[in-house]
Design a protein around this motif. Structure first.
Motif, PDB file in Angstrom:
ATOM      1  N   LEU A 196       0.800  -1.236   0.000  1.00  0.00           N
ATOM      2  CA  LEU A 196       0.000   0.000   0.000  1.00  0.00           C
ATOM      3  C   LEU A 196       0.827   1.278   0.000  1.00  0.00           C
ATOM      4  CD1 LEU A 196      -3.099  -0.630   2.283  1.00  0.00           C
ATOM      5  CD2 LEU A 196      -3.041  -0.179  -0.174  1.00  0.00           C
ATOM      6  N   ASN A 197       1.864   1.344   0.792  1.00  0.00           N
ATOM      7  CA  ASN A 197       2.609   2.594   0.950  1.00  0.00           C
ATOM      8  C   ASN A 197       4.012   2.542   0.376  1.00  0.00           C
ATOM      9  OD1 ASN A 197       0.455   3.872   2.354  1.00  0.00           O
ATOM     10  ND2 ASN A 197       0.997   2.652   4.145  1.00  0.00           N
ATOM     11  N   ILE A 198       4.289   1.554  -0.460  1.00  0.00           N
ATOM     12  CA  ILE A 198       5.626   1.420  -1.049  1.00  0.00           C
ATOM     13  C   ILE A 198       5.510   1.567  -2.555  1.00  0.00           C
ATOM     14  CG2 ILE A 198       7.675  -0.035  -1.269  1.00  0.00           C
ATOM     15  CD1 ILE A 198       6.694  -1.577   1.194  1.00  0.00           C
ATOM     16  N   GLU A 199       6.376   2.362  -3.149  1.00  0.00           N
ATOM     17  CA  GLU A 199       6.369   2.565  -4.599  1.00  0.00           C
ATOM     18  C   GLU A 199       7.545   1.900  -5.305  1.00  0.00           C
ATOM     19  OE1 GLU A 199       3.995   4.052  -6.533  1.00  0.00           O
ATOM     20  OE2 GLU A 199       2.791   4.142  -4.718  1.00  0.00           O
ATOM     21  N   GLN A 200       8.641   1.636  -4.592  1.00  0.00           N
ATOM     22  CA  GLN A 200       9.833   1.071  -5.214  1.00  0.00           C
ATOM     23  C   GLN A 200       9.686  -0.442  -5.339  1.00  0.00           C
ATOM     24  OE1 GLN A 200       9.989   2.985  -2.376  1.00  0.00           O
ATOM     25  NE2 GLN A 200      10.454   4.901  -3.410  1.00  0.00           N
ATOM     26  N   THR A 201       9.797  -0.917  -6.580  1.00  0.00           N
ATOM     27  CA  THR A 201       9.585  -2.343  -6.836  1.00  0.00           C
ATOM     28  C   THR A 201      10.622  -3.224  -6.153  1.00  0.00           C
ATOM     29  OG1 THR A 201      10.807  -2.161  -8.918  1.00  0.00           O
ATOM     30  CG2 THR A 201       8.406  -1.953  -9.032  1.00  0.00           C
ATOM     31  N   ASP A 202      11.877  -2.777  -6.087  1.00  0.00           N
ATOM     32  CA  ASP A 202      12.899  -3.596  -5.435  1.00  0.00           C
ATOM     33  C   ASP A 202      12.626  -3.737  -3.942  1.00  0.00           C
ATOM     34  OD1 ASP A 202      13.512  -0.866  -5.129  1.00  0.00           O
ATOM     35  OD2 ASP A 202      15.663  -1.256  -4.953  1.00  0.00           O
ATOM     36  N   GLN A 203      12.103  -2.686  -3.314  1.00  0.00           N
ATOM     37  CA  GLN A 203      11.770  -2.758  -1.893  1.00  0.00           C
ATOM     38  C   GLN A 203      10.591  -3.697  -1.666  1.00  0.00           C
ATOM     39  OE1 GLN A 203      13.473  -1.288   0.772  1.00  0.00           O
ATOM     40  NE2 GLN A 203      12.200  -2.773   1.855  1.00  0.00           N
ATOM     41  N   ILE A 204       9.602  -3.643  -2.539  1.00  0.00           N
ATOM     42  CA  ILE A 204       8.452  -4.538  -2.416  1.00  0.00           C
ATOM     43  C   ILE A 204       8.910  -5.988  -2.527  1.00  0.00           C
ATOM     44  CG2 ILE A 204       6.311  -5.307  -3.525  1.00  0.00           C
ATOM     45  CD1 ILE A 204       5.866  -2.346  -4.321  1.00  0.00           C
ATOM     46  N   ALA A 205       9.749  -6.301  -3.510  1.00  0.00           N
ATOM     47  CA  ALA A 205      10.237  -7.670  -3.683  1.00  0.00           C
ATOM     48  C   ALA A 205      10.999  -8.144  -2.444  1.00  0.00           C
ATOM     49  CB  ALA A 205      11.120  -7.762  -4.925  1.00  0.00           C
ATOM     50  N   ARG A 206      11.870  -7.289  -1.893  1.00  0.00           N
ATOM     51  CA  ARG A 206      12.609  -7.662  -0.679  1.00  0.00           C
ATOM     52  C   ARG A 206      11.651  -7.906   0.490  1.00  0.00           C
ATOM     53  NH1 ARG A 206      16.402  -3.891  -2.591  1.00  0.00           N
ATOM     54  NH2 ARG A 206      15.553  -2.226  -1.309  1.00  0.00           N
ATOM     55  N   ASP A 207      10.646  -7.050   0.634  1.00  0.00           N
ATOM     56  CA  ASP A 207       9.684  -7.204   1.728  1.00  0.00           C
ATOM     57  C   ASP A 207       8.855  -8.471   1.575  1.00  0.00           C
ATOM     58  OD1 ASP A 207      10.638  -4.848   2.782  1.00  0.00           O
ATOM     59  OD2 ASP A 207       8.855  -3.656   2.290  1.00  0.00           O
ATOM     60  N   ILE A 208       8.515  -8.832   0.346  1.00  0.00           N
ATOM     61  CA  ILE A 208       7.742 -10.059   0.112  1.00  0.00           C
ATOM     62  C   ILE A 208       8.565 -11.282   0.515  1.00  0.00           C
ATOM     63  CG2 ILE A 208       6.817 -11.549  -1.713  1.00  0.00           C
ATOM     64  CD1 ILE A 208       5.851  -8.925  -3.092  1.00  0.00           C
TER      65      ILE A 208
END
Length: 158
Positions: free
Chosen positions: A126-138
């Motif tokens: 919801l509050n993340i726009e950077q794709t690399d950060q989303i992938a790391r968080d997943i």
């Protein structure tokens, strides 16, 4: 799982971005929009009634929720010996017209999807726009949830 995004012109809709998703096996693709998420792929597992029927028609069997007692998936590449038991590489194909509210497409292996559901990932993004950060968080979330399988994740911003 593969995706292809194309601009297409339709007499009724005009020019739109169209996403095609094709998959075999147990990797999955999910579209995330501002209001929710939608699975675009189809898991090809031995507990799916359609796959069970297809396997039986081809002369194969499902034992212990495995194709011929060995594979958890019913569609995949490369296992030549299982081709005669019903394994196929024919993909499930989905086509969707993208809208302005669509944000990301996320492709992950079963090592992620077995322990994290789409709704959890929706709130994570919801509050993340950077794709690399989303992938790391997943991947981090899947590890925290106890995944012991291999994990791959690709996030594509639309």
């Amino acid at each position: 799982t593969v995706i292809f995004i194309n601009r297409e012109t339709d007499a009724m809709l005009g020019t739109k971005k169209v996403l095609y998703c094709a998959n075999i096996g147990d990797t999955a693709c999910v579209l995330f929009s501002k209001s929710g998420c939608k699975k675009l792929s189809c898991d090809h597992r031995c507990n799916d009634e359609g796959e069970i029927s297809r396997i039986k028609k081809s002369g194969g069997i499902i034992m212990n929720e495995r194709l011929n007692g060995k594979l958890e998936i019913t569609r995949g590449f490369g296992d030549f010996a299982m081709k005669s038991k019903g394994l196929t590489c024919e993909p499930f194909i989905n086509k969707i017209v993208l809208s302005e509210s669509d944000k990301f497409v996320i492709l992950c292996t079963d090592g992620v999807w077995d322990v994290v559901n789409e709704e959890d990932l929706f709130y994570l993004t919801l509050n993340i726009e950077q794709t690399d950060q989303i992938a790391r968080d997943i991947i981090k979330q899947a590890m925290e949830n106890g995944s012991t399988d291999n994990m791959s994740c690709i996030v594509i911003k639309l």
